[in-house]
Design a protein around this motif. Sequence first.
Motif, short mmCIF file in Angstrom:
data_model
loop_
_atom_site.label_atom_id
_atom_site.label_comp_id
_atom_site.label_asym_id
_atom_site.label_seq_id
_atom_site.Cartn_x
_atom_site.Cartn_y
_atom_site.Cartn_z
N SER A 150 0.83 -1.21 0.00
CA SER A 150 0.00 0.00 0.00
C SER A 150 0.87 1.25 0.00
O SER A 150 0.57 2.22 -0.72
N TYR A 153 -6.05 -13.46 6.56
CA TYR A 153 -7.13 -13.00 5.69
C TYR A 153 -8.25 -12.36 6.50
O TYR A 153 -8.79 -11.31 6.12
N LEU A 160 -9.33 -8.32 6.25
CA LEU A 160 -10.68 -7.82 5.98
C LEU A 160 -11.09 -6.77 7.00
O LEU A 160 -11.74 -5.77 6.66
N GLU A 163 -9.24 -3.44 6.18
CA GLU A 163 -9.26 -3.12 4.76
C GLU A 163 -9.08 -1.63 4.50
O GLU A 163 -8.49 -1.21 3.51
N GLU A 217 -5.75 -5.45 -2.70
CA GLU A 217 -6.88 -6.15 -2.12
C GLU A 217 -6.43 -7.00 -0.93
O GLU A 217 -5.34 -7.57 -0.95
N PRO A 218 -7.26 -7.09 0.13
CA PRO A 218 -6.88 -7.93 1.28
C PRO A 218 -6.69 -9.39 0.91
O PRO A 218 -6.01 -10.12 1.63
N SER A 219 -7.28 -9.81 -0.22
CA SER A 219 -7.16 -11.21 -0.63
C SER A 219 -6.16 -11.40 -1.78
O SER A 219 -6.22 -12.42 -2.48
N ASP A 220 -5.27 -10.46 -1.98
CA ASP A 220 -4.31 -10.54 -3.08
C ASP A 220 -3.52 -11.84 -2.99
O ASP A 220 -2.73 -12.05 -2.06
#
Length: 815
Positions: A455, A760, A764, A767, A774-777
């Motif tokens: 980020s 994960y 979330l 976030e 994305e948090p699920s990258d």
Amino acid sequence: MNLCLTLIRSVVRSLRGSPRYCVAVVSIVALSVGGVTGVFALMYGTLLRPLPYREPDRLVLLFEHVAQFAHLVDTPYIPVNAMHFTEWRQHASSFSDMALFGWREETLSGIDGGAPANVGVAQVWPSFLGTLGVSPWLGRDFDESESEPGKGGGVLISYRFWREHFGPDPGAVGRKIILDDRVYDVAGVLPEEFVFPDTSRALPMFFDAQAIDILRPFELRSPNPEGNFNWWVIGRLSNGVDARHAKSELDTICAGIAETWSERIDLSSVVRPLHLSMVGDSRKPLLLAFAAVGLVLLIGCLNLASLALNRVRNRSGEIATHAAMGAAPGKLVGQFLCEGLLLGIAGGCAGIALAAGLTDALRNWYAVDLPLIDSVSVDLPVTLCALAAGILSVALFSAAAARFVVKLPPNASLLGSGRANTQSRAGRRAAEILVAGQVALGITLLVLASLLLQSLQNALDRDPGFDMSGAAITKVSVSRNKYDGSVSQANAYNAMLREIEAIPSVLSAGLVSLPPLGGANNVSDISAVGEAEVPPLERPFANFRWASANYFAAMGLPILKGRVFPDFNTTQPEVVISEGVARALWPGREPIGRELTGLAGEPLKVVAVVPDAFLESLETESSLMVYQPHWYDNVPRALWLVIRAQVDPLSLSDSVRKAVWSVDPEAPLAAFEPARSLVDRSLATRVFAATTIGLFSLLAFVLAGLGVYSVAAESMSRRTREVGIRCALGAPFERVRRDLVLNGMYPVFIGLGVGNACAYGLALLLEGMFFGVEPSDPLVYLAASAAVVLAALLACYAPMRRVSAATITDALRST
């Protein structure tokens, strides 16, 4: 007493024979406790410690909310209108008192002939100190009548200002100082421990406050009830009144005020605890850092448990012998407990020293922009907590591990120390659980740190809209009373710019009221002149900036179309707009030559378009900007000076000061900074979060790797005889090696699965702290998992190689 001394001597003698164990335990405790203590000291000083005011839990910060402004501003509430404040103060019974305040920079002069300098000055309602519950250390407080125009002739100065400028001299009360060419008497000196309530974090749209050294009475001058939401209001709740009841009463008053407006509006109040408002968004990264360092401490504890368990297993024969000879179990456990206490004290002391250094580094780190940061220290409560954590973490696990072995029958321990040197099922399961736990915690931190670092990189990669290379900024100001109006003031500024641009190596120099990423100021609705009339509450809002003609070249803002305005023009004022303004007012049409309304509603001619600019951070959306000439319409007293040079512009600071003072010897200049500092300050919170979590995740990664190595080494060393037997029976050597590694990796894979799931879930929840990722990258999770697997393989490979390298005869003879 003799029994205690005998026990201590026995423990010291035992530890002296295990130097590697002692170093490992003390190091783990020092790193874990030091990190926890340093971050806890930071969190305690900023979030948990009560504010230095009387009954601080009753202090609240008040805002206003206009429903019709919701789509125009980026915040759910706005500062307070001065007239609305007077209505609240007169009619609200939920508050024992309330006070209005604001701040700005002013030029200080008139103290023993010293050079003029900019100082932070707060304009406060006379009841400001009374609302906070603070009294002057010397002198008097303000009188209620001093809020009337022309009646406020006194100021209160900070303790630091008093020491620096008056000696210190108790006779400073009554002395005179000059602020912006106006003479004031020193009415009093504030207490040394007084902290001005920095509320700049309460609203992201406002530029950060500078250090406040002087308080002077706020003068109420016929406020406009339909605009000028510019002021902060602090209130003290009456006894027995909560924030909900206070808000209900203020909302009733706001409804009456709204009825007097020329347009229908929905006006309400917002009541927030003062401490929460001062902390602002700083709470999130601090809590995240504390949670991260807590996970590191937990990993350290699991590591200590593994070390303690291995130690008592290695001494199981000794323990069994003592037990067979009649030694009480409590005495055996007490010896291990004493070992843990000694090592915990040593590690805790080392951790406290590490925490003190970490705290000093955090206080001086530019990326730490936290409230009350100067008061953060490793004080007595923090020290005691750190020492207790170090002692308990080692002592409890040592005692638990010892108890684990003591509960075994004596013959089992004796067999476990002999030729049948294999690990029990219970012991192996306990070791695997510890490894899985360390890996799960480590991968959780590693994933979160990777997301935060990605980020930060995404924000840094974003084009700020200006060229930072070769540019420096500072602030310069002139006295309004010395120059007759904006035109005379602009002439002085233009003369300064000519002197600066005459310096060799200077390419261009310009002035602006507020640089990019400096926050919002002078916000007003805009409309296109000659177009269909748009109701005021439906118009777009833009930020107005005063700028000189060469500002755009100095700041590296390219002119996309048109031309810049001249340094001075007596005809119709001309302005430069951002692309967003052109899209909002004239979508799909040529903006050059058209007119828009200014701050006072007058028509301004558009002569150029520049890229959009960011107000607070590169992570937010760009804002609408209107740049008007620096000589037009009540220009601010202080302007930012931007210099672009062929060499490092900071090396030209002395030459620039001489150039400015050749025009006005009384014009103060702030310290020079590279233009890059604008981006650094805007991303300070993200840099702090990403860096601290990254460092703690790296520490967790190392500790987890050490845990895997220690358990693998212990497990494989106990399987040396098994390896010899299998090889003697004809098992392929490579298969034996593979089985050893797979057995060591089994708990690692379990920890990876659990840790990724936990990461994960936490991603979330967090976030909102991620930008452009994305948090699920999946790439982040795969990369973190690959790093952990590689480290675990290396940790398992070394002891496996040592065990498998032994000859079959040596393996069979091992004990």
